[in-house]
Design a protein around this motif. Structure first.
Motif, PDB file in Angstrom:
ATOM      1  N   ASP A  27      43.026  17.275  31.808  1.00 15.04           N
ATOM      2  CA  ASP A  27      41.815  17.950  32.288  1.00 15.04           C
ATOM      3  C   ASP A  27      41.210  18.741  31.124  1.00 15.04           C
ATOM      4  O   ASP A  27      41.795  18.803  30.034  1.00 15.04           O
ATOM      5  CB  ASP A  27      42.114  18.835  33.511  1.00 15.04           C
ATOM      6  N   ASP A  28      40.095  19.337  31.351  1.00 19.17           N
ATOM      7  CA  ASP A  28      39.405  19.987  30.232  1.00 19.17           C
ATOM      8  C   ASP A  28      40.063  21.299  29.830  1.00 19.17           C
ATOM      9  O   ASP A  28      39.723  21.878  28.803  1.00 19.17           O
ATOM     10  CB  ASP A  28      37.912  20.151  30.551  1.00 19.17           C
ATOM     11  N   PRO A  60      44.774  14.153  40.583  1.00 16.53           N
ATOM     12  CA  PRO A  60      44.443  14.897  39.361  1.00 16.53           C
ATOM     13  C   PRO A  60      44.176  13.980  38.167  1.00 16.53           C
ATOM     14  O   PRO A  60      43.362  14.313  37.293  1.00 16.53           O
ATOM     15  CB  PRO A  60      45.683  15.768  39.123  1.00 16.53           C
ATOM     16  N   GLY A  64      40.706  13.904  35.939  1.00 15.31           N
ATOM     17  CA  GLY A  64      40.696  14.042  34.483  1.00 15.31           C
ATOM     18  C   GLY A  64      39.917  12.917  33.833  1.00 15.31           C
ATOM     19  O   GLY A  64      39.118  13.145  32.909  1.00 15.31           O
TER      20      GLY A  64
END
Lengths: 166, 452
Positions: A27-28, A60, A64
């Motif tokens: 993720d970021d 998740p 992402g």
């Protein structure tokens, strides 16, 4: 770095031989996450690799990929310990094709055969990689990096174009 | 509402039976994923990962310490995601040794002995556990229920009044209540940093009296580190025959170590576990169990044996000290008129250098136990005495026994058992707390020898 546009035929054959596969995304905020895959196909021109996974287990991971397109996939042949990691930066989430759902059972059977030598019971393997057809989702990407990860001191070495670990 | 997930219930996922995936994120934001077999349970909040090579995973976690583990239950195929944060690397000590032993089993299982060299145990805090949806198999119930087995064992051992009874009670409990077929119990000789077998089950030869130095093999490492060592697969790295041979050839221990009595044991155990038996912070003994089946001893059995060992160790220490203090009140031993030994005289030879004793041409024992037997036989020869007390042995400077709570009682048990196994005419029988009798069916001729 695989500078060539197409995947080496030996790598394409290896990653579609009903291996143990896990896919990672980030993720970021810099947190990596992972999901077990239940199928793999390579496009006819060998430019694109597609991994199949249960959407319900991959939430998740899919978030992402939607955010940044970065992906890493590890392929492991349990009996030989041959292991390969492919990475890409243009991954996208796609709907699974009807042929992907049809490939679920052959994949489970092939993976069970790959594990039979290690005395892993077939019902275990089928349970591990089971996925309802309507839960199936695909992630495709252009592999731009390949790493040999067979356990040992050479694990993690970046493979040259066309190179395949033995 | 369901109970929150606890790592304690997910330990089978961390046995290395089904490899886990570990996903990390590089400084460039790129994910990396690799399979690991050597992820280990540390406690409910921590796991440890082996550090063998400086690879991409390690490079990433040093820069960005949060990672995700995808792990599978080896029985049910249930999947879990752990969010973990790297804390530190341990390069020595109990956790490091536990991991090294476990890794040796895995490496050998994967045909890679010698490739893996453990540089450190990377410790991570578990920040989150997520159970993933999907099909699962029903859990398999195998082996005895451990809590009832533990309780029955503790009950049985609390009834034991003597060290001898405690030793046999412990082995019987493992056999009956835990279904363990192959086991040894070794008492610790702390000053000499070695262990000697006082009881075993499931072998053609008991090996009573055989010794293992601290630090050698599963048993010796468990003793040195005071931590249970458990291996799930056959491992040549921890095989006793080879290690002891190497050790004997290369060290000064060769002379002092009991090597004439062969170690019992399965030739190629598929599962092994050694559990230190402690009395507080003091090592009293080590229990060793092994099996021909892979993955036979799990985390839960390890816990059960540690708990049983804790109560056994305290009981052993209490009995050892009680034997020592009870002697002070004991009356001086007096000989009883009993049957006179008859028949052909038994030649007993004694070598002063290492205390070794031979019955005829057959080796019996050496060290403290050998010196004790020689002293008893010499006394008997001189005065006809057959009744002795622990106290007089303890006060005999020639025996050089450590002063406080020494394991004289354990040495006497060892000598008693060795005589039972190797002789039909010499016996040592306990006659009361801190007192025992020497029984001879044949006369003896004592032959002091100069050199071995």
């Amino acid at each position: 770095m695989i500078e060539t546009d197409t995947l080496d035929p030996a790598i394409a054959a290896f990653i579609t031989s009903h291996l143990s596969m896990q896919l990672a995304a980030t993720d970021d905020a810099g947190l990596a996450t992972a999901v077990r895959c239940v199928g793999c196909r390579v496009s006819a021109d060998r430019r694109r690799v597609t991994l199949l996974m249960p959407r319900s287990q991959a939430l998740p991971v899919l978030a992402g990929i939607a955010a940044n397109g970065r992906v890493a996939v590890v392929f492991n042949e349990p009996e030989s310990y041959r292991t390969l990691q492919l990475k890409g930066r243009d991954a996208r989430v796609e709907a699974a094709l009807p042929e992907d759902a049809a490939a679920l059972l052959p994949y489970a059977a092939g993976f069970a055969r790959n594990l039979a030598g290690l005395q892993v019971p077939e019902p275990y393997v089928r349970t591990l990689v089971s996925c309802a057809p309507d839960d199936l989702v695909a992630v495709s990407f252009t592999p731009t990096e390949a790493y040999g990860q067979t356990p040992g001191p050479r694990a993690g070495r970046r493979l040259a174009p066309g190179e395949m670990e033995t | 509402m369901s109970t929150p997930l606890s790592l304690d219930r997910l330990r089978p996922c961390l046995e290395g039976i089904v490899p886990s995936g570990i996903a990390t994120c590089g400084v460039d934001g790129m994910p990396n994923i690799t399979y690991v077999s050597q992820l280990m349970y540390v406690d409910p909040e921590h796991v440890a990962l082996s550090f063998q090579f400086f690879n991409k995973t390690r490079q990433n976690i040093l820069a960005n310490p949060v990672a995700t583990v995808l792990m599978m239950d080896p029985e049910t195929a249930a999947r879990y995601r752990l969010t973990i944060r790297y804390l530190r690397t341990e390069t020595a000590g109990p956790l490091f040794e536990r991991m090294k032993a476990k890794l040796a089993g895995i490496a050998s299982h994967e045909g890679m002995s010698g490739i893996f060299h453990l540089l450190g145990a990377d410790v991570y805090r578990v920040q989150g556990i997520e159970a993933l949806p999907g099909r699962e198999l029903p859990p398999v119930q195998s082996g005895p229920a451990l809590l009832p087995a533990l309780r029955r064992s503790v009950d049985a051992l609390s009834a034991c009044q003597s060290l001898d009874g405690l030793i046999d009670g412990f082995c019987s409990s493992l056999e009956r209540n835990f279904g363990i077929q192959h086991q040894m119990l070794l008492m610790a000789d702390e000053p000499a940093r070695r262990l000697y077998i006082v009881a075993s089950r499931g072998y053609a030869h008991s090996g009573t009296g055989a010794e293992i130095p601290y630090g050698v093999g599963v048993i010796g490492v468990a003793a040195r580190e005071r931590v249970p060592i458990r291996i799930m697969y056959p491992s040549s790295d921890y095989a006793y025959s080879r290690m002891l041979r190497d050790q004997a050839a290369s060290s000064e221990l060769a002379e002092r170590l009991e090597t004439a009595i062969p170690l019992p044991g399965l030739p190629e155990p598929a599962s092994q576990m050694a559990v230190p038996i402690m009395a507080g912070s003091r090592l009293v003994a080590v229990a060793y169990v092994e099996s021909r089946q892979e993955c036979h001893f799990g985390y839960d059995l390890e816990d059960a044996l540690v708990a049983l060992g804790a109560s056994t160790g305290l009981a052993m220490a209490a009995l050892l000290c009680a034997e020592a203090s009870a002697e002070d009140a004991a009356e001086p031993a007096r000989s009883l008129a009993v049957g006179v030994p008859s028949g052909e005289a038994l030649r007993v030879r004694h070598f002063l250098r290492d205390g070794s004793v031979f019955l005829g041409d057959d080796y019996l024992i050496k060290g403290v136990a050998g010196a004790i037997l020689w002293r008893l036989l010499s006394d008997h020869q001189r005065s006809g005495r057959r009744e002795f007390s622990n106290r007089e042995l303890r006060l005999d400077p020639a025996l050089r026994l450590p002063e406080i709570c020494d394991n004289l009682e354990a040495r006497l048990i060892l000598l008693q058992r060795r005589l039972q196994e190797r002789s039909d005419c010499l016996r040592i029988e306990k006659t009361g707390r801190g007192r025992f009798r020497l029984d001879l069916a044949r006369p003896v001729v004592l032959v002091p020898e100069e050199a071995a």
